[in-house]
Design a protein around this motif. Sequence first.
Motif, mmCIF file in Angstrom:
data_model
loop_
_atom_site.group_PDB
_atom_site.id
_atom_site.type_symbol
_atom_site.label_atom_id
_atom_site.label_comp_id
_atom_site.label_asym_id
_atom_site.label_seq_id
_atom_site.Cartn_x
_atom_site.Cartn_y
_atom_site.Cartn_z
ATOM 1 N N GLU A 1 -6.421 4.143 -2.923
ATOM 2 C CA GLU A 1 -7.452 3.294 -3.520
ATOM 3 C C GLU A 1 -8.840 3.918 -3.466
ATOM 4 O O GLU A 1 -9.615 3.811 -4.413
ATOM 5 C CB GLU A 1 -7.477 1.929 -2.829
ATOM 6 C CG GLU A 1 -8.460 0.968 -3.440
ATOM 7 C CD GLU A 1 -8.385 -0.429 -2.855
ATOM 8 O OE1 GLU A 1 -9.360 -1.181 -3.036
ATOM 9 O OE2 GLU A 1 -7.367 -0.777 -2.219
ATOM 10 N N TYR A 2 -9.159 4.586 -2.354
ATOM 11 C CA TYR A 2 -10.522 5.083 -2.161
ATOM 12 C C TYR A 2 -10.655 6.598 -2.309
ATOM 13 O O TYR A 2 -11.751 7.136 -2.194
ATOM 14 C CB TYR A 2 -11.050 4.642 -0.789
ATOM 15 C CG TYR A 2 -11.260 3.149 -0.721
ATOM 16 C CD1 TYR A 2 -12.405 2.564 -1.244
ATOM 17 C CD2 TYR A 2 -10.295 2.317 -0.158
ATOM 18 C CE1 TYR A 2 -12.595 1.190 -1.198
ATOM 19 C CE2 TYR A 2 -10.471 0.947 -0.109
ATOM 20 C CZ TYR A 2 -11.627 0.396 -0.636
ATOM 21 O OH TYR A 2 -11.804 -0.970 -0.592
ATOM 22 N N GLY A 3 -9.543 7.300 -2.534
ATOM 23 C CA GLY A 3 -9.612 8.735 -2.747
ATOM 24 C C GLY A 3 -9.977 9.540 -1.523
ATOM 25 O O GLY A 3 -10.618 10.588 -1.629
ATOM 26 N N VAL A 4 -9.568 9.053 -0.360
ATOM 27 C CA VAL A 4 -9.828 9.739 0.906
ATOM 28 C C VAL A 4 -8.480 10.164 1.474
ATOM 29 O O VAL A 4 -7.502 9.427 1.363
ATOM 30 C CB VAL A 4 -10.539 8.791 1.898
ATOM 31 C CG1 VAL A 4 -10.803 9.479 3.216
ATOM 32 C CG2 VAL A 4 -11.829 8.259 1.301
ATOM 33 N N SER A 5 -8.424 11.327 2.095
ATOM 34 C CA SER A 5 -7.147 11.779 2.650
ATOM 35 C C SER A 5 -6.718 10.891 3.816
ATOM 36 O O SER A 5 -7.560 10.338 4.539
ATOM 37 C CB SER A 5 -7.251 13.231 3.128
ATOM 38 O OG SER A 5 -8.059 13.318 4.275
ATOM 39 N N LYS A 6 -5.410 10.779 3.989
ATOM 40 C CA LYS A 6 -4.885 9.992 5.106
ATOM 41 C C LYS A 6 -5.322 10.594 6.436
ATOM 42 O O LYS A 6 -5.637 9.859 7.375
ATOM 43 C CB LYS A 6 -3.358 9.900 5.039
ATOM 44 C CG LYS A 6 -2.867 9.050 3.889
ATOM 45 C CD LYS A 6 -1.365 8.818 3.947
ATOM 46 C CE LYS A 6 -0.620 10.090 3.641
ATOM 47 N NZ LYS A 6 0.836 9.900 3.560
ATOM 48 N N SER A 7 -5.373 11.918 6.504
ATOM 49 C CA SER A 7 -5.793 12.556 7.757
ATOM 50 C C SER A 7 -7.262 12.257 8.056
ATOM 51 O O SER A 7 -7.635 12.066 9.216
ATOM 52 C CB SER A 7 -5.541 14.058 7.719
ATOM 53 O OG SER A 7 -6.288 14.668 6.691
ATOM 54 N N GLY A 8 -8.080 12.200 7.019
ATOM 55 C CA GLY A 8 -9.489 11.847 7.210
ATOM 56 C C GLY A 8 -9.640 10.439 7.760
ATOM 57 O O GLY A 8 -10.419 10.192 8.685
ATOM 58 N N ILE A 9 -8.878 9.509 7.193
ATOM 59 C CA ILE A 9 -8.925 8.125 7.672
ATOM 60 C C ILE A 9 -8.459 8.056 9.117
ATOM 61 O O ILE A 9 -9.055 7.352 9.942
ATOM 62 C CB ILE A 9 -8.082 7.209 6.762
ATOM 63 C CG1 ILE A 9 -8.671 7.181 5.351
ATOM 64 C CG2 ILE A 9 -8.019 5.799 7.346
ATOM 65 C CD1 ILE A 9 -7.790 6.499 4.317
ATOM 66 N N SER A 10 -7.409 8.798 9.447
ATOM 67 C CA SER A 10 -6.899 8.823 10.825
ATOM 68 C C SER A 10 -7.968 9.299 11.800
ATOM 69 O O SER A 10 -8.112 8.746 12.898
ATOM 70 C CB SER A 10 -5.683 9.742 10.928
ATOM 71 O OG SER A 10 -4.606 9.227 10.215
ATOM 72 N N ILE A 11 -8.718 10.296 11.390
ATOM 73 C CA ILE A 11 -9.798 10.819 12.242
ATOM 74 C C ILE A 11 -10.858 9.739 12.460
ATOM 75 O O ILE A 11 -11.356 9.559 13.571
ATOM 76 C CB ILE A 11 -10.404 12.094 11.626
ATOM 77 C CG1 ILE A 11 -9.388 13.232 11.701
ATOM 78 C CG2 ILE A 11 -11.726 12.470 12.294
ATOM 79 C CD1 ILE A 11 -9.754 14.451 10.886
#
Length: 56
Positions: free
Chosen positions: A30-40
């Motif tokens: 939805e927001y165009g952010v990597s899953k790893s970035g969100i995890s961080i």
Amino acid sequence: MNRYYEEEFKNKIVRLHLEEGRTLKSLSEEYGVSKSGISIWIKAYREECSTNHELK
């Protein structure tokens, strides 16, 4: 290439995951952010909460 995200945006994504139960995959799509970035961001938020009791 690293992108810069405002703290307010990061906090919104973390809140959607932690409070509303949104999956990393759905937020990423939805927001165009990597899953790893969100995890961080989530990890950093949890670490901040464990050291700063005012956020709890």
